[in-house]
Design an enzyme around this catalytic site. Structure first.
Site, PDB file in Angstrom:
ATOM      1  N   TYR A  26       1.412  57.884  89.879  1.00  0.00           N
ATOM      2  CA  TYR A  26       2.175  57.010  90.766  1.00  0.00           C
ATOM      3  C   TYR A  26       1.640  55.580  90.847  1.00  0.00           C
ATOM      4  O   TYR A  26       2.173  54.753  91.595  1.00  0.00           O
ATOM      5  CB  TYR A  26       2.243  57.627  92.172  1.00  0.00           C
ATOM      6  N   ASN A  77      14.043  56.601  98.118  1.00  0.00           N
ATOM      7  CA  ASN A  77      13.243  57.480  97.284  1.00  0.00           C
ATOM      8  C   ASN A  77      13.046  58.742  98.123  1.00  0.00           C
ATOM      9  O   ASN A  77      12.262  58.738  99.076  1.00  0.00           O
ATOM     10  CB  ASN A  77      11.895  56.863  96.920  1.00  0.00           C
ATOM     11  N   HIS A 103      13.141  56.612  91.842  1.00  0.00           N
ATOM     12  CA  HIS A 103      11.913  57.393  91.662  1.00  0.00           C
ATOM     13  C   HIS A 103      10.949  56.554  90.853  1.00  0.00           C
ATOM     14  O   HIS A 103      11.337  55.948  89.837  1.00  0.00           O
ATOM     15  CB  HIS A 103      12.189  58.706  90.920  1.00  0.00           C
ATOM     16  N   LEU A 104       9.714  56.531  91.286  1.00  0.00           N
ATOM     17  CA  LEU A 104       8.685  55.789  90.553  1.00  0.00           C
ATOM     18  C   LEU A 104       8.462  56.393  89.177  1.00  0.00           C
ATOM     19  O   LEU A 104       8.350  55.684  88.170  1.00  0.00           O
ATOM     20  CB  LEU A 104       7.369  55.834  91.337  1.00  0.00           C
ATOM     21  N   SER A 105       8.369  57.719  89.144  1.00  0.00           N
ATOM     22  CA  SER A 105       8.101  58.406  87.878  1.00  0.00           C
ATOM     23  C   SER A 105       9.417  58.801  87.214  1.00  0.00           C
ATOM     24  O   SER A 105      10.473  58.829  87.862  1.00  0.00           O
ATOM     25  CB  SER A 105       7.246  59.656  88.140  1.00  0.00           C
TER      26      SER A 105
HETATM   27  O1  CA2 Z   1       8.605  59.606  91.218  1.00  0.00           O
HETATM   28  C1  CA2 Z   1       8.891  59.570  92.404  1.00  0.00           C
HETATM   29  O2  CA2 Z   1       9.118  58.516  93.018  1.00  0.00           O
HETATM   30  C2  CA2 Z   1       8.931  60.866  93.224  1.00  0.00           C
HETATM   31  O3  CA2 Z   1      10.049  60.801  94.115  1.00  0.00           O
HETATM   32  C3  CA2 Z   1       7.639  60.924  94.014  1.00  0.00           C
HETATM   33  C4  CA2 Z   1       7.447  62.226  94.789  1.00  0.00           C
HETATM   34  C5  CA2 Z   1       7.662  63.430  93.876  1.00  0.00           C
HETATM   35  O4  CA2 Z   1       7.611  64.628  94.638  1.00  0.00           O
HETATM   36  C6  CA2 Z   1       8.982  63.367  93.141  1.00  0.00           C
HETATM   37  O5  CA2 Z   1       9.081  64.471  92.271  1.00  0.00           O
HETATM   38  C7  CA2 Z   1       9.103  62.086  92.333  1.00  0.00           C
HETATM   39  C8  CA2 Z   1       6.062  62.249  95.400  1.00  0.00           C
HETATM   40  C9  CA2 Z   1       5.808  61.131  96.379  1.00  0.00           C
HETATM   41  C10 CA2 Z   1       4.444  60.558  96.251  1.00  0.00           C
HETATM   42  O6  CA2 Z   1       3.460  61.590  96.295  1.00  0.00           O
HETATM   43  C11 CA2 Z   1       2.150  61.250  96.170  1.00  0.00           C
HETATM   44  C12 CA2 Z   1       1.252  62.294  96.207  1.00  0.00           C
HETATM   45  C13 CA2 Z   1      -0.091  62.034  96.101  1.00  0.00           C
HETATM   46  C14 CA2 Z   1      -0.530  60.724  95.953  1.00  0.00           C
HETATM   47  C15 CA2 Z   1       0.387  59.677  95.909  1.00  0.00           C
HETATM   48  C16 CA2 Z   1       1.726  59.943  96.027  1.00  0.00           C
END
Ligand code: CA2
Length: 148
Positions: A26, A77, A103-105
């Site tokens: 991220y 998001n 989504h960031l990823s």
């Molecule tokens: O890629 C994205 O923006 C997501 O929405 C981010 C979510 C993830 O569950 C989705 O599959 C994709 C997660 C949010 C951020 O989670 C973190 C966890 C640990 C450290 C930093 C961020």
């Protein structure tokens, strides 16, 4: 002069952790830094933003239900809830507002369970995999759509 365009920026679960853990996935940019860039973009375009982050599905839904009273569009998001939540999708659809999902990823290049989003079908567009700049691109696209 016409009214300013107003966008509610919604950040789902765990996005408050950005920049503190899992930098390989991220990145190192914090949520506050992302919001500062969005605020600058909004200011330059004469738009107004409100930011809302929650780790709670019900709190997100409550805020989304209130959105039409103020906002012209929603940038979201949904975090992990985007892969599971029918209720979040229904709340977004019920607003009748244009929604852009970010989504960031690149969720399509990750685990199978991340490759589907309940939100995408009620969004006018989706930005995924471009990191923090994706938020900026999504906001610019939404503002352009609202101006049209
Ligand atoms: O890629 C994205 O923006 C997501 O929405 C981010 C979510 C993830 O569950 C989705 O599959 C994709 C997660 C949010 C951020 O989670 C973190 C966890 C640990 C450290 C930093 C961020």
């Amino acid at each position: 002069m016409s009214d300013p365009r107003r966008v509610l920026v919604v950040q789902g679960p765990n996005l408050n952790l950005l920049g503190t853990r899992e930098p390989a996935i991220y990145g190192t940019t914090t949520l506050d830094e992302i919001h500062a860039v969005l605020a600058a973009v909004a200011k330059a375009s004469g738009a107004e933003l409100e930011f809302f982050q929650s780790n709670h599905e019900g709190a997100l839904i409550d805020r989304i239900q209130e959105a039409p009273a103020w906002a012209d569009g929603i940038l979201i998001n949904p975090g992990g809830l985007g892969h599971t939540s029918v209720s979040l999708r229904d709340a977004l659809a019920a607003t009748g507002l244009p929604v852009v999902e970010v989504h960031l990823s690149n969720i399509f290049a990750r685990e199978e369970f991340r490759r589907h989003s309940t939100v995408s079908a009620v969004a006018v567009g989706v930005v995924a995999g471009l990191g923090p700049i994706g938020y900026r691109l999504a906001l610019e696209a939404l503002l352009q759509r609202l101006a049209a």
